[in-house]
Design a protein around this motif. Structure first.
Motif, short mmCIF file in Angstrom:
data_model
loop_
_atom_site.label_atom_id
_atom_site.label_comp_id
_atom_site.label_asym_id
_atom_site.label_seq_id
_atom_site.Cartn_x
_atom_site.Cartn_y
_atom_site.Cartn_z
N GLY A 62 10.32 -93.60 6.68
CA GLY A 62 9.12 -94.08 5.99
C GLY A 62 9.48 -95.28 5.15
N GLU A 89 1.59 -88.93 5.57
CA GLU A 89 2.00 -90.09 6.36
C GLU A 89 2.44 -91.19 5.40
N LYS A 97 -2.95 -96.63 8.60
CA LYS A 97 -2.38 -97.67 7.75
C LYS A 97 -3.44 -98.63 7.19
N HIS A 106 6.88 -85.18 14.32
CA HIS A 106 7.40 -85.27 12.96
C HIS A 106 8.53 -84.27 12.75
#
Length: 557
Positions: A203, A451, A515, A246
């Protein structure tokens, strides 16, 4: 050895072997024994489809042999962008049997991300659904992957979940079509347990995500120890709705840890509370994996009132800090469940709260490391340990924490101490109990429902807009998601910009939808720190105060 991969130092590797953390078996070897030991048990449920351990083994064998015939070889990199479906799991184990390295991409990723992964890893294969529904219509992957293949000569194979078009191979056909070679051919493949078995994604704060090499040795241990601490047994049933690739859903303990114990994993491709409640009742689900944003939706959904949820024994929450009130309300709904806060990173280190921790410790901390050889330091900007009880940056090393990102030696020199501790960017304080409390982060990230969004990545795109002179993206508090992104902009003289126009501009650059900024604020100039840098701290305080004022005004009438 794969060029660009940073191995564990030999003295540490020897210690981890001597202490039994590393068993020098590939994931393929580990799961070969698992599939045989639990052959008749149900391993996987996807809708009406059920797969025993033996079937999962046979189908992944067959797919691996067909992929071998198409030219995939050990250490080849593969980018799957699949939803939570059984085909992902079959593909994952097929790739492990070949010694290939999947890259933990998401079905929400688009051209901007997938092309980066292919280029960074020099991937040979992409695997994707024919289409997915998204807000405003349907997204088809084939045109995007075709473009990437034209841009990146390394990409040679395209596998589609759905009807195959020109240049594509059907994933389902490769799973179901009898292979020309015997399964014994797979046993001839030599996989070094010290080699990477997957690239997880960082990340990171830069626009390009870093690839995290997890080795066969460390990833198997990661899942085994996480399953032990999470209380997974052969009777456990996991409902998995978080994105399947993930790190938490896949391996902490996730699919790997539950299958190690002979348990059952139920896959579901969305997070609608009513559907989750129905699956819990139908399958006697014992374990849930959530992020706080999802848990908040569950405990506030009207369908919760009539749901029978007594089978749930443990709810594992990660991705961001859970507020004590959320934990307390969760206990009221899931009366038999232990709500286990955890802190984890795709880079390695896992911290779990334990059931025997005191009430205050359970409510306030994110847990403590799962392995005795997890080494944790809290350090200041100069790398010195801070006094006990004070806030410092988390630095760690251990038997399942990476020693370097893939192919970025200059970046690694900044992110790792000379003696191999990974500098995480997370700010923590040690609780007197020995557990840890998350106090924030140094990294420039927005944590939207678990996220992690790189502010720099989105800022670089917004700066390309002809109306924008400068931009700063900051997190703004949100009751459901924890944080959302607010874009502060300074416009060029005479220019105008609103949120719909900015969103349309960013969509044209084909980034993942999560995003996209969800608020736009226009300023004549930015506040600056004493060092002359844009003060994102001040901007964050401004938007938090404005949201609070708006909430008060709405409540007043």
């Amino acid at each position: 050895m794969l060029e660009g991969f940073v191995p564990f130092p030999e003295d540490f590797a020897r210690r981890y072997r001597e202490r039994g953390y590393w068993r020098d078996r590939s994931l393929a070897q580990e799961f070969s024994a698992v599939f045989a030991r639990h052959a008749p048990r149900i391993a996987l449920i996807d809708g009406e489809r059920r797969y025993t351990y033996a079937q999962l083994d046979a189908l992944s064998d067959n797919l691996a042999l067909n992929l071998l015939a198409l030219g995939l070889r050990p250490l080849d990199r593969v980018v799957p962008t699949l939803p939570n479906v059984a085909e992902f799991v079959i593909l994952y184990f097929a790739l492990q049997k070949l010694g290939c390295i999947p890259i933990a991409a998401l079905v929400t990723h688009r051209h901007a991300e997938i092309s980066q992964f292919v280029r960074l890893a020099q991937a040979r294969c992409c695997v994707y659904p024919a289409s997915v529904r998204e807000q405003g219509g349907e997204f088809r992957f084939a045109p995007v992957i075709e473009r990437i293949q034209a841009e990146q000569p390394c990409l040679q194979l395209r596998l589609v979940l759905g009807e195959a078009g020109p240049g594509e191979h059907s994933l389902r056909a490769l799973i179901e079509r009898p292979a020309a070679q015997p399964a014994a051919r797979l046993r001839e493949i030599r996989i070094d347990p010290a080699d990477p078995c997957i690239f997880q994604l960082s990340g990171g704060t830069t626009g390009i995500p870093k690839l995290i090499p997890r080795t066969n040795n460390d990833y198997a241990y990661n899942s085994r120890v996480a399953a032990e601490v999470a209380g997974v047994t052969g009777d456990s049933v996991l409902l998995l709705v978080l994105p399947i690739a993930h790190n938490l859903p896949l391996a902490c303990p996730g699919i790997q840890g539950f299958l190690f114990q002979g348990a059952t994993v139920v896959l579901h491709a969305n997070t609608r509370p009513a559907e989750m409640f129905a699956l819990i009742e139908r399958h006697g689900v014992t374990h849930l994996k959530v992020v706080p944003a999802l848990l908040i939706r569950l405990i506030n959904d009207p369908a919760a009132a009539g749901a029978r949820l007594d089978s749930v024994r443990q709810i594992q929450s990660g991705g961001q800090r859970m507020q004590p009130e959320v934990r307390l309300r969760t206990r009221q709904l899931f009366r038999n469940a232990f709500v286990q806060e955890n802190f984890g990173m795709s880079e390695g280190l896992l911290m779990f709260v334990r059931p025997d921790d005191d009430e205050e410790v359970q409510l306030q901390t994110c847990g403590r490391p799962v392995c005795p050889d997890d080494e944790v330091l809290l350090i200041d900007d100069e790398g010195r340990e801070v006094p006990d009880g004070e806030v410092g940056e988390l630095a760690c090393r251990g038997p399942y924490t990476l020693r370097g990102y893939f192919g970025v030696p200059e970046y690694n020199a900044r992110q790792f101490t000379p003696d191999g501790f990974y500098r995480s960017g997370d700010l923590m304080r040690r609780h007197p109990s020995g557990n840890y409390i998350v106090e924030g982060r140094k990294k420039d990230l927005i944590n939207r429902g678990g996220e992690k969004i790189s502010a720099e990545e989105v800022e670089n795109l917004i700066l390309m807009h002809p109306a924008v002179q400068n931009v700063a993206c900051v997190p703004m508090p949100d009751a459901a998601m924890g944080e959302k992104m607010c874009a502060y902009v300074v416009l060029k003289q005479g220019a105008a910009l609103d949120l719909p126009a900015l969103t349309a501009f960013l969509k044209a650059h084909e980034i993942a939808r999560f995003k996209l900024p969800e608020r736009l604020e226009v300023l004549p100039d930015f506040p600056v720190s004493t060092f002359g840098k844009v003060s994102k701290k001040t901007l964050g305080e401004w938007i938090a105060a404005r949201l609070a004022d708006e909430a008060r005004a709405a409540a007043a009438g």
